[in-house]
Design a protein around this motif. Sequence first.
Motif, PDB file in Angstrom:
ATOM      1  N   THR A  59       0.841  -1.193   0.000  1.00  6.21           N
ATOM      2  CA  THR A  59       0.000   0.000   0.000  1.00  6.21           C
ATOM      3  C   THR A  59       0.878   1.244   0.000  1.00  6.21           C
ATOM      4  O   THR A  59       1.735   1.396   0.882  1.00  6.21           O
ATOM      5  CB  THR A  59      -0.919   0.039   1.224  1.00  6.21           C
ATOM      6  OG1 THR A  59      -1.737  -1.134   1.255  1.00  6.21           O
ATOM      7  CG2 THR A  59      -1.823   1.272   1.182  1.00  6.21           C
ATOM      8  N   ILE A  60       0.658   2.098  -0.992  1.00  2.00           N
ATOM      9  CA  ILE A  60       1.379   3.367  -1.042  1.00  2.00           C
ATOM     10  C   ILE A  60       0.484   4.463  -0.478  1.00  2.00           C
ATOM     11  O   ILE A  60      -0.735   4.457  -0.682  1.00  2.00           O
ATOM     12  CB  ILE A  60       1.834   3.708  -2.479  1.00  2.00           C
ATOM     13  CG1 ILE A  60       2.756   4.937  -2.472  1.00  2.00           C
ATOM     14  CG2 ILE A  60       0.641   3.914  -3.406  1.00  2.00           C
ATOM     15  CD1 ILE A  60       3.425   5.212  -3.813  1.00  2.00           C
ATOM     16  N   SER A  61       1.086   5.385   0.252  1.00  2.12           N
ATOM     17  CA  SER A  61       0.343   6.516   0.796  1.00  2.12           C
ATOM     18  C   SER A  61       1.264   7.729   0.830  1.00  2.12           C
ATOM     19  O   SER A  61       2.466   7.605   0.566  1.00  2.12           O
ATOM     20  CB  SER A  61      -0.178   6.199   2.206  1.00  2.12           C
ATOM     21  OG  SER A  61       0.895   5.934   3.088  1.00  2.12           O
ATOM     22  N   ARG A  62       0.692   8.878   1.146  1.00  2.16           N
ATOM     23  CA  ARG A  62       1.508  10.087   1.229  1.00  2.16           C
ATOM     24  C   ARG A  62       0.944  11.019   2.281  1.00  2.16           C
ATOM     25  O   ARG A  62      -0.263  11.048   2.524  1.00  2.16           O
ATOM     26  CB  ARG A  62       1.596  10.794  -0.125  1.00  2.16           C
ATOM     27  CG  ARG A  62       0.274  11.234  -0.706  1.00  2.16           C
ATOM     28  CD  ARG A  62       0.429  11.690  -2.149  1.00  2.16           C
ATOM     29  NE  ARG A  62       1.001  13.022  -2.263  1.00  2.16           N
ATOM     30  CZ  ARG A  62       1.384  13.574  -3.418  1.00  2.16           C
ATOM     31  NH1 ARG A  62       1.283  12.888  -4.548  1.00  2.16           N
ATOM     32  NH2 ARG A  62       1.879  14.796  -3.441  1.00  2.16           N
ATOM     33  N   ASP A  63       1.853  11.771   2.893  1.00  3.75           N
ATOM     34  CA  ASP A  63       1.489  12.809   3.852  1.00  3.75           C
ATOM     35  C   ASP A  63       1.949  14.127   3.233  1.00  3.75           C
ATOM     36  O   ASP A  63       3.150  14.434   3.250  1.00  3.75           O
ATOM     37  CB  ASP A  63       2.178  12.552   5.191  1.00  3.75           C
ATOM     38  CG  ASP A  63       1.770  13.551   6.269  1.00  3.75           C
ATOM     39  OD1 ASP A  63       1.397  14.679   5.917  1.00  3.75           O
ATOM     40  OD2 ASP A  63       1.857  13.205   7.451  1.00  3.75           O
ATOM     41  N   ASN A  64       1.029  14.866   2.677  1.00  2.98           N
ATOM     42  CA  ASN A  64       1.393  16.085   1.959  1.00  2.98           C
ATOM     43  C   ASN A  64       2.004  17.142   2.883  1.00  2.98           C
ATOM     44  O   ASN A  64       2.851  17.926   2.464  1.00  2.98           O
ATOM     45  CB  ASN A  64       0.187  16.651   1.233  1.00  2.98           C
ATOM     46  CG  ASN A  64      -0.278  15.763   0.098  1.00  2.98           C
ATOM     47  OD1 ASN A  64       0.538  15.109  -0.561  1.00  2.98           O
ATOM     48  ND2 ASN A  64      -1.575  15.713  -0.134  1.00  2.98           N
ATOM     49  N   ALA A  65       1.576  17.170   4.133  1.00  4.36           N
ATOM     50  CA  ALA A  65       2.120  18.145   5.078  1.00  4.36           C
ATOM     51  C   ALA A  65       3.593  17.887   5.356  1.00  4.36           C
ATOM     52  O   ALA A  65       4.345  18.808   5.685  1.00  4.36           O
ATOM     53  CB  ALA A  65       1.322  18.125   6.373  1.00  4.36           C
ATOM     54  N   LYS A  66       4.002  16.632   5.228  1.00  2.62           N
ATOM     55  CA  LYS A  66       5.392  16.256   5.504  1.00  2.62           C
ATOM     56  C   LYS A  66       6.184  15.982   4.233  1.00  2.62           C
ATOM     57  O   LYS A  66       7.352  15.584   4.301  1.00  2.62           O
ATOM     58  CB  LYS A  66       5.422  15.021   6.400  1.00  2.62           C
ATOM     59  CG  LYS A  66       4.816  15.238   7.778  1.00  2.62           C
ATOM     60  CD  LYS A  66       4.910  13.961   8.614  1.00  2.62           C
ATOM     61  CE  LYS A  66       4.332  14.181  10.013  1.00  2.62           C
ATOM     62  NZ  LYS A  66       4.404  12.942  10.829  1.00  2.62           N
ATOM     63  N   ASN A  67       5.555  16.156   3.069  1.00 11.02           N
ATOM     64  CA  ASN A  67       6.225  15.860   1.787  1.00 11.02           C
ATOM     65  C   ASN A  67       6.827  14.459   1.805  1.00 11.02           C
ATOM     66  O   ASN A  67       7.960  14.245   1.357  1.00 11.02           O
ATOM     67  CB  ASN A  67       7.307  16.893   1.488  1.00 11.02           C
ATOM     68  CG  ASN A  67       6.732  18.259   1.149  1.00 11.02           C
ATOM     69  OD1 ASN A  67       5.601  18.359   0.685  1.00 11.02           O
ATOM     70  ND2 ASN A  67       7.508  19.289   1.376  1.00 11.02           N
ATOM     71  N   THR A  68       6.074  13.528   2.311  1.00  9.94           N
ATOM     72  CA  THR A  68       6.573  12.169   2.517  1.00  9.94           C
ATOM     73  C   THR A  68       5.635  11.148   1.896  1.00  9.94           C
ATOM     74  O   THR A  68       4.413  11.306   1.951  1.00  9.94           O
ATOM     75  CB  THR A  68       6.722  11.890   4.021  1.00  9.94           C
ATOM     76  OG1 THR A  68       7.665  12.808   4.583  1.00  9.94           O
ATOM     77  CG2 THR A  68       7.217  10.471   4.274  1.00  9.94           C
ATOM     78  N   THR A  69       6.235  10.118   1.323  1.00 12.68           N
ATOM     79  CA  THR A  69       5.469   8.987   0.834  1.00 12.68           C
ATOM     80  C   THR A  69       5.903   7.739   1.588  1.00 12.68           C
ATOM     81  O   THR A  69       7.069   7.628   2.006  1.00 12.68           O
ATOM     82  CB  THR A  69       5.619   8.786  -0.677  1.00 12.68           C
ATOM     83  OG1 THR A  69       4.817   7.679  -1.104  1.00 12.68           O
ATOM     84  CG2 THR A  69       7.059   8.538  -1.080  1.00 12.68           C
TER      85      THR A  69
END
Length: 124
Positions: free
Chosen positions: A68-78
């Motif tokens: 499962t791929i996900s991302r946290d836009n606030a942290k610029n992290t995937t």
Amino acid sequence: QVQLVESGGGLVQPGGSLRLSCAASGSIFSINAMGWYRQAPGKQREMVATITSGGSTDYTHSVKGRFTISRDNAKNTTYLQMNSLKPEDTAVYVCNVDLDEYSGGRVYSGGDYWGQGTQVTVSS
């Protein structure tokens, strides 16, 4: 300039789990697609999973239902959550980010950055 820092690789037994992270930093205006690729010895690099800015995902067939791929836009992290790992998942996993970046007071699109890679070994 933009930097990508990956973490989370390692050695795991078949059936185990690992979670990879890739954090982007630097002169980032906005991040478009983020993705994970892998390259096993003697094989070509292949796309594992990608995620768009809107959250749409795509996976290579062999990992569907397990990764499962996900991302946290606030942290610029995937992130790449990998479950039910198999020996054939053994490879160097590399993060890729497509982004728009600041430079000289302007915004430039089409920035394409790669991480340094992290080794994932699945073995008993």
